[in-house]
Design an enzyme around this catalytic site. Sequence first.
Site, PDB file in Angstrom:
ATOM      1  N   GLY A   1       2.538  -3.517  -1.529  1.00 20.64           N
ATOM      2  CA  GLY A   1       0.967  -4.052  -1.709  1.00 20.64           C
ATOM      3  C   GLY A   1       0.341  -3.298  -2.853  1.00 20.64           C
TER       4      GLY A   1
ATOM      5  CD  GLN B   1      -3.231   0.489  -5.454  1.00 17.59           C
ATOM      6  OE1 GLN B   1      -2.720  -0.278  -4.952  1.00 17.59           O
ATOM      7  NE2 GLN B   1      -2.056   1.451  -5.421  1.00 17.59           N
TER       8      GLN B   1
ATOM      9  CB  CYS C   1      -1.106   5.184  -2.044  1.00 20.78           C
ATOM     10  SG  CYS C   1      -1.942   4.331  -3.045  1.00 20.78           S
ATOM     11  CG  LEU C   2       2.627   1.499  -5.604  1.00 19.37           C
ATOM     12  CD1 LEU C   2       2.714  -0.020  -6.106  1.00 19.37           C
ATOM     13  CD2 LEU C   2       4.177   1.966  -5.700  1.00 19.37           C
TER      14      LEU C   2
ATOM     15  CG  HIS D   1      -2.635   1.463   2.044  1.00 17.12           C
ATOM     16  ND1 HIS D   1      -2.188   2.744   2.340  1.00 17.12           N
ATOM     17  CD2 HIS D   1      -2.306   1.132   0.775  1.00 17.12           C
ATOM     18  CE1 HIS D   1      -1.942   3.340   1.267  1.00 17.12           C
ATOM     19  NE2 HIS D   1      -2.076   2.334   0.156  1.00 17.12           N
ATOM     20  CD  GLU D   2      -2.262  -2.390  -0.787  1.00 17.20           C
ATOM     21  OE1 GLU D   2      -2.897  -2.493  -1.729  1.00 17.20           O
ATOM     22  OE2 GLU D   2      -1.215  -1.587  -0.854  1.00 17.20           O
TER      23      GLU D   2
ATOM     24  CG  HIS E   1      -6.193   0.663  -2.643  1.00 19.08           C
ATOM     25  ND1 HIS E   1      -6.505   1.718  -3.592  1.00 19.08           N
ATOM     26  CD2 HIS E   1      -5.079   0.586  -2.230  1.00 19.08           C
ATOM     27  CE1 HIS E   1      -5.359   2.384  -3.338  1.00 19.08           C
ATOM     28  NE2 HIS E   1      -4.402   1.715  -2.473  1.00 19.08           N
TER      29      HIS E   1
END
Length: 196
Positions: A45, A50, A105-106, A147-148, A151
């Site tokens: 995702g 991000q 997480c990225l 999760h996304e 953000h």
Amino acid sequence: MILPIVAYGDAVLKKEAKEIDKDYPKLNELIENMYETMYGAHGVGLAAPQIGLPIRLFLVDTEPFSDDEDLSEKDREQMKNFKKTFINAQILEEEGDEWAFNEGCLSIPDVREDVFRKPKIKIQYQDENFDTHVEEYDGLIARVIQHEYDHIEGVLFTDKLSSFKKRLIKGKLTNISKGKIRIDYKMRFPAMSKKR
């Protein structure tokens, strides 16, 4: 085009993102670049904040989970074919007993922690053509979406940890924001950009 992923500590990750409309400049190109960026970083995702854009846009592709031996055959099959773009999403309902799952997480590489989330969600969003959908998801797909979604609300998974856990990972988070980390994808570090 692969875009740099914004690291923990950047203010954009703590902002509530704004809605967009179909006149948003070069939206299709942006979505394409975000998919390319996500795949390049081996993510499932990616949300617009991000990559430094405070807009309500995120994408999900759970295909990498389809190889996970710990998941049931049914779950793996579901994961294999789930790829979606969410624009102007609003979670309408979250229900069920919270369950823990190890999340990463990225924007926060090398930090993984158990996060508690409700198993079922109902979400309203627009797709790439700005058609509106209301859908329900559960299990791992719901979790990736939550999760996304966090953000675009300015929330990181680390915000959901206990104060004890937060203290334990404080040093790691500081190092990430300073760029003191080894990663195999392009990143932009807040503490480094201030020095220039």
